[in-house]
Scaffold this motif. Sequence first.
Motif: not given
Length: 254
Positions: A171-181, A200-206, A213-224
């Motif tokens: 549960l670590t996102l990299h770089g500058t964080l921002a909300t994405d809709g 740097g990855g994305t995280l969907d939060v309920s 956290p409900l869905r994580l897309v890891r940075a660098g194509n390191a998995g979902t």
Amino acid sequence: MTVISQGRTRRAALMSAICALVVMGTGFTGCSAPDPDEGTNGVGKLPAETIQKRTRTAAKSAASVRLSGTVVSNGATYTLDMRLRAGGGSGSVTSKNGTFQLLRVDEHLYLKADAEFWNQQDGKDGKEDGGSPAAVANALDGKYVKVPTGDPAYKRFSGFTDKDVLLDGLLTLHGTLATDGHHEQSGVRTIRVSGDNGSGGTLDVSLEGTPYPLRLVRAGNAGTLRLSDWGKDFALSEPPKEQTVDYGQQLPSS
């Protein structure tokens, strides 16, 4: 995954139509858009850094969770379906060598696989014991093999069964964080947090109930990964002795 469900899209269209009629009938110059955070837990209105802190706290406080999806680690891709709680976890892991079951109860880690999986290992230990690789594979087939704590496999796989260690690393996102809709995951409204515009990855939060956290897309194509069943308890116990093999030495390794 759709950003907004069809039902919510229809409701939004209806509201727009009603708004247009009101404007035409009253001479108003505009009509406010529906609030996407109405009826939610409110985290969607918070700064991205605060949302990430809230969801990490929620995840750490939960008694249990289920993780399913893919993880790329040290160049290897693993497909996970694990249930985790304090004191251990259980589930399946698929690697290039096949699928195996993992079970950890406190410090005891077990690996269960079929003969074909074990037959792909180098068989070195079986030869040293005077047994063929096939004989070793057959002996371990379908058994819960107790992994010695000093074996390289223990360090490699025990992390997949440790809720706090695994989530802390994931549960670590990299770089500058921002909300994405605003989005949805399995019918649950979410707010998406991204690192460096998604690289740097994305995280969907309920947005409903606890901000898990409900869905994580890891940075660098390191998995979902999908995270579900938060707080749902499950049984965790040592396997029956008749189904257990204490190998007593380093496991065959690929």
